[in-house]
Design an enzyme around this catalytic site. Sequence first.
Site, PDB file in Angstrom:
ATOM      1  N   GLY A  69      42.083  32.661  43.737  1.00 51.28           N
ATOM      2  CA  GLY A  69      40.858  33.058  44.430  1.00 51.28           C
ATOM      3  C   GLY A  69      39.621  33.024  43.558  1.00 51.28           C
ATOM      4  O   GLY A  69      38.548  32.583  43.983  1.00 51.28           O
ATOM      5  N   SER A 145      32.823  40.976  44.002  1.00 52.86           N
ATOM      6  CA  SER A 145      31.912  40.672  42.893  1.00 52.86           C
ATOM      7  C   SER A 145      32.048  39.220  42.441  1.00 52.86           C
ATOM      8  O   SER A 145      31.167  38.692  41.752  1.00 52.86           O
ATOM      9  CB  SER A 145      32.193  41.603  41.712  1.00 52.86           C
ATOM     10  OG  SER A 145      33.508  41.399  41.221  1.00 52.86           O
ATOM     11  N   GLN A 146      33.161  38.556  42.807  1.00 51.45           N
ATOM     12  CA  GLN A 146      33.334  37.154  42.407  1.00 51.45           C
ATOM     13  C   GLN A 146      32.290  36.243  43.039  1.00 51.45           C
ATOM     14  O   GLN A 146      31.888  35.243  42.451  1.00 51.45           O
ATOM     15  CB  GLN A 146      34.744  36.678  42.761  1.00 51.45           C
ATOM     16  CG  GLN A 146      35.825  37.349  41.929  1.00 51.45           C
ATOM     17  CD  GLN A 146      37.220  36.986  42.384  1.00 51.45           C
ATOM     18  OE1 GLN A 146      37.411  36.106  43.237  1.00 51.45           O
ATOM     19  NE2 GLN A 146      38.212  37.645  41.829  1.00 51.45           N
ATOM     20  N   ASP A 293      41.653  46.390  41.509  1.00 52.19           N
ATOM     21  CA  ASP A 293      42.892  45.707  41.143  1.00 52.19           C
ATOM     22  C   ASP A 293      43.976  46.640  40.608  1.00 52.19           C
ATOM     23  O   ASP A 293      45.132  46.233  40.483  1.00 52.19           O
ATOM     24  CB  ASP A 293      42.614  44.612  40.104  1.00 52.19           C
ATOM     25  CG  ASP A 293      42.046  43.348  40.743  1.00 52.19           C
ATOM     26  OD1 ASP A 293      42.144  43.212  41.979  1.00 52.19           O
ATOM     27  OD2 ASP A 293      41.510  42.507  40.009  1.00 52.19           O
ATOM     28  N   ARG A 324      46.448  43.799  50.716  1.00 56.64           N
ATOM     29  CA  ARG A 324      47.206  44.665  49.808  1.00 56.64           C
ATOM     30  C   ARG A 324      47.430  46.071  50.358  1.00 56.64           C
ATOM     31  O   ARG A 324      48.418  46.716  50.005  1.00 56.64           O
ATOM     32  CB  ARG A 324      46.498  44.726  48.448  1.00 56.64           C
ATOM     33  CG  ARG A 324      46.656  43.440  47.654  1.00 56.64           C
ATOM     34  CD  ARG A 324      45.950  43.452  46.328  1.00 56.64           C
ATOM     35  NE  ARG A 324      46.333  42.273  45.548  1.00 56.64           N
ATOM     36  CZ  ARG A 324      45.695  41.863  44.452  1.00 56.64           C
ATOM     37  NH1 ARG A 324      44.639  42.531  44.015  1.00 56.64           N
ATOM     38  NH2 ARG A 324      46.124  40.794  43.804  1.00 56.64           N
TER      39      ARG A 324
END
EC number: 2.5.1.19
Length: 408
Positions: A69, A145-146, A293, A324
């Site tokens: 990702g 944030s990516q 995470d 998740r």
Amino acid sequence: MDISIQKSKLLNHQSIQITGSKSESNRLLLLKALYPQINIENLSNSDDSVLMQKALQSDDKVVDIHHAGTAMRFLTAYFSIQEGREVILTGSSRMKERPIRILVDALKSLGADISYVENEGFPPLRICGKKLTEHKTFLEANVSSQYISALLLIASSLENGLELSLKGKITSVPYINMTLSLLDELEIKTEFNDNVIKVKPKTSELKPKTLVVESDWSSASYFYSVVALSEVGSKLELASYKENSLQGDSVLAEVYKDFGVETHFKGNSVTLTKSSDVKEQTSIDLDLSNAPDIAQTISVTAFGLGIESNLVGLHTLKIKETDRLVALKAELEKLGAEISITDASLHLKPSKTIISNASIATYNDHRMAMAFAPLGLKTAIHIQNADVVSKSYPQFWEDFKAIGFNLK
């Protein structure tokens, strides 16, 4: 490959060298592609970083990044500024379900030529690289944030730099600061005031520079869990880590105090010590919006210790390798936990006993496999498709065996 973990015991005073941070490595790999004068040491050997490196070196028209990702987001931005090159950027079936429109719209507002090959708003993408002259755009601040880092990483290569406005409450600030800190190390001028980030164009040639990647704190989380689930007095040494880390997941050192684990920094290593049995600790409340995470690891640790947990700030977990939150609920319930979830939170009431020999599904998600593994200290447990760990930590099972886990 499936793995069965028989009830195990931590071998004290073991030392583990953990691979470089995937987050730092992928940022530096993109920057190295823009500025070849950069030399990188302690690069992550994760599947994601290998795929990122391969994609950046590829001359193929179709670039497949599988489950990676971070690579999808970063490469979307990177290929948009490769003048004269056309690329089809694609990935796994799950990657084709993960939204990319937010980033694509921001890049298009800067002048990028990007279109959707299959479904609107999702990979695969057709990207025709060109010179981008616009320099102002915006993103919703509560997204991954990516998306933000993808724009920041190419910003210094834009003719007029970048002014990025973030709308609303910002998610995962440490990851944004990590990107800005790496740019600062390359003497690229940045500003982050209120909700506006500015990156100046790099006009002078970059001097040769070596950057050392710190080991991955997300990977360290599983060993924090091991020590937390071990007997009082248990110790484990991890390398290589900095006390003043760029990584948001370094908050582990503070979080795991509630689970009886003390962290001692010395040189480039940390020693984790189980200092108390936490019998007085009945519940833990955490906002993990800056470190989502580690939510899976914390949930499993709390369950293993019989501690109620209320975790919030988890809205980004729904668009990861799997949903998740749904996955955690399903697998912890197999072990006897009582779980409720919303779109952004998880509430766990552990049972007094842990069901043995549960078979844990991993959903093509490396963190599911690694987060549940430490429960092998409490009971026998079976991990399905255990080799999924290669996405971020290829030698995970070897390291777990080395510290005393009985694996079949």
